[in-house]
Design an enzyme around this catalytic site. Structure first.
Site, PDB file in Angstrom:
ATOM      1  N   ASP A 142      43.014  44.493  36.474  1.00  0.00           N
ATOM      2  CA  ASP A 142      43.775  45.189  37.318  1.00  0.00           C
ATOM      3  C   ASP A 142      43.081  46.041  37.996  1.00  0.00           C
ATOM      4  OD1 ASP A 142      46.602  44.680  38.361  1.00  0.00           O
ATOM      5  OD2 ASP A 142      46.658  46.643  37.701  1.00  0.00           O
TER       6      ASP A 142
ATOM      7  N   TYR B 220      40.512  46.458  50.082  1.00  0.00           N
ATOM      8  CA  TYR B 220      40.226  47.844  50.738  1.00  0.00           C
ATOM      9  C   TYR B 220      38.623  47.982  50.897  1.00  0.00           C
ATOM     10  CZ  TYR B 220      45.095  48.954  49.240  1.00  0.00           C
ATOM     11  OH  TYR B 220      46.369  48.913  49.192  1.00  0.00           O
ATOM     12  N   ASP B 221      37.881  47.014  50.773  1.00  0.00           N
ATOM     13  CA  ASP B 221      36.496  47.117  50.914  1.00  0.00           C
ATOM     14  C   ASP B 221      36.202  48.162  52.348  1.00  0.00           C
ATOM     15  OD1 ASP B 221      35.842  46.231  48.369  1.00  0.00           O
ATOM     16  OD2 ASP B 221      35.170  44.303  49.156  1.00  0.00           O
TER      17      ASP B 221
ATOM     18  N   GLU C  99      53.139  41.324  36.034  1.00  0.00           N
ATOM     19  CA  GLU C  99      52.748  42.421  36.230  1.00  0.00           C
ATOM     20  C   GLU C  99      53.838  43.367  36.071  1.00  0.00           C
ATOM     21  OE1 GLU C  99      50.171  43.407  39.533  1.00  0.00           O
ATOM     22  OE2 GLU C  99      48.506  42.175  39.071  1.00  0.00           O
TER      23      GLU C  99
HETATM   24  P1  ITT Z   1      45.025  39.378  40.860  1.00  0.00           P
HETATM   25  O1  ITT Z   1      45.431  37.888  40.746  1.00  0.00           O
HETATM   26  O2  ITT Z   1      43.803  39.245  39.728  1.00  0.00           O
HETATM   27  O3  ITT Z   1      46.151  40.313  40.374  1.00  0.00           O
HETATM   28  P2  ITT Z   1      44.825  40.880  43.219  1.00  0.00           P
HETATM   29  O4  ITT Z   1      43.973  40.852  44.290  1.00  0.00           O
HETATM   30  O5  ITT Z   1      46.335  41.040  43.427  1.00  0.00           O
HETATM   31  O6  ITT Z   1      44.460  39.751  42.076  1.00  0.00           O
HETATM   32  P3  ITT Z   1      44.663  43.660  41.926  1.00  0.00           P
HETATM   33  O7  ITT Z   1      46.313  43.503  41.750  1.00  0.00           O
HETATM   34  O8  ITT Z   1      43.912  43.946  40.995  1.00  0.00           O
HETATM   35  O9  ITT Z   1      44.372  42.088  42.333  1.00  0.00           O
HETATM   36  O10 ITT Z   1      44.305  44.511  43.182  1.00  0.00           O
HETATM   37  C1  ITT Z   1      45.077  45.225  43.700  1.00  0.00           C
HETATM   38  C2  ITT Z   1      44.827  45.459  45.223  1.00  0.00           C
HETATM   39  O11 ITT Z   1      43.462  46.065  45.452  1.00  0.00           O
HETATM   40  C3  ITT Z   1      44.737  44.271  45.994  1.00  0.00           C
HETATM   41  O12 ITT Z   1      45.436  44.351  47.205  1.00  0.00           O
HETATM   42  C4  ITT Z   1      43.283  43.998  46.176  1.00  0.00           C
HETATM   43  O13 ITT Z   1      42.968  43.238  47.412  1.00  0.00           O
HETATM   44  C5  ITT Z   1      42.635  45.492  46.087  1.00  0.00           C
HETATM   45  N1  ITT Z   1      41.563  45.460  45.431  1.00  0.00           N
HETATM   46  C6  ITT Z   1      41.160  45.036  44.209  1.00  0.00           C
HETATM   47  N2  ITT Z   1      39.656  44.844  43.889  1.00  0.00           N
HETATM   48  C7  ITT Z   1      39.223  45.314  45.375  1.00  0.00           C
HETATM   49  C8  ITT Z   1      37.816  45.507  45.316  1.00  0.00           C
HETATM   50  O14 ITT Z   1      36.860  45.534  44.679  1.00  0.00           O
HETATM   51  N3  ITT Z   1      37.522  45.845  46.739  1.00  0.00           N
HETATM   52  C9  ITT Z   1      38.541  45.918  47.506  1.00  0.00           C
HETATM   53  N4  ITT Z   1      39.960  45.776  47.274  1.00  0.00           N
HETATM   54  C10 ITT Z   1      40.181  45.408  46.009  1.00  0.00           C
END
Ligand code: ITT
Length: 187
Positions: free
Chosen positions: A66, A144-145, A37
């Site tokens: 992402d 963040y759900d 990233e």
């Molecule tokens: P990757 O390995 O796919 O990157 P990640 O969990 O690090 O997994 P992201 O960087 O895309 O994924 O997510 C950024 C943040 O947002 C991370 O803290 C996630 O927990 C949160 N996040 C992503 N999608 C979400 C969703 O649908 N609901 C709640 N939180 C979410």
């Protein structure tokens, strides 16, 4: 059933993507490579860069995704830093930043980047407007759900259970991807 490689370290994400793509007869094979990233203000550029590098590395087409939570009153923070902020100050910290803040509007943005080795990545975006709840609610979710209430529902994503996959930022982005994937005869 068509299978697409999906690079993620988050099993909950993979589970959601499987459920979203099921009706398109597409499944994902989770590739355990560390997403690279870059630091950038745009999650689209972050996803596209990562997809391009990883497709070349594994030598086959792949998808990365992402996601960022952009809070209006915080000028879009945490946005591209959502994972770091979640790991460090967490939901409590975000709620603290929002204490006494009246404008609670926020947008969840999801970018799916598909790349075939040696080609330019193709990106698909999903966005859901909503609000930051006053407190964490619900036990089904992750990330963040518990603090995100999509507009038109009085529930947080974490209170919606699997119904989240009908309306989420991720569902919108992956449906766009799936329609393109099928139309462009990659299946
Ligand atoms: P990757 O390995 O796919 O990157 P990640 O969990 O690090 O997994 P992201 O960087 O895309 O994924 O997510 C950024 C943040 O947002 C991370 O803290 C996630 O927990 C949160 N996040 C992503 N999608 C979400 C969703 O649908 N609901 C709640 N939180 C979410």
């Amino acid at each position: 059933m068509h299978i697409v490689a999906f690079a993620t370290g988050n099993p909950r994400k993979a589970e959601e993507v499987r459920s979203i793509l099921r009706s398109y007869d597409i499944d994902v094979e989770v590739v355990k490579v560390r997403k690279i990233e870059i630091q950038d203000d745009s999650i689209e550029r972050i996803a596209a860069f990562s997809a391009r590098i990883l497709a070349r590395r594994i030598g086959k087409p792949l998808v990365v995704e992402d996601t960022g939570l952009f809070i209006d009153a915080l000028k879009g923070f945490p946005g591209p830093y959502s994972a770091y902020v979640y790991r460090t100050i967490g939901l409590k910290g975000v709620l603290k930043l929002m204490e006494g803040v009246e404008d609670r509007h926020a947008t969840f943005v999801c970018v799916v980047a598909y790349c075939e080795p040696g080609y330019r990545p193709i990106v698909f975006e999903g966005r859901v407007r909503g609000r930051i709840a006053d407190e964490a609610r619900g036990s089904f979710g992750w990330g963040y759900d518990p603090i995100f209430e999509p507009d038109g529902y009085n529930k947080t994503y974490a209170e919606m259970g699997v119904y989240k996959n009908e309306v989420s930022h991720r569902a919108e982005a992956f449906r766009k991807f799936a329609n393109w994937y099928i139309e462009s005869k990659r299946v």
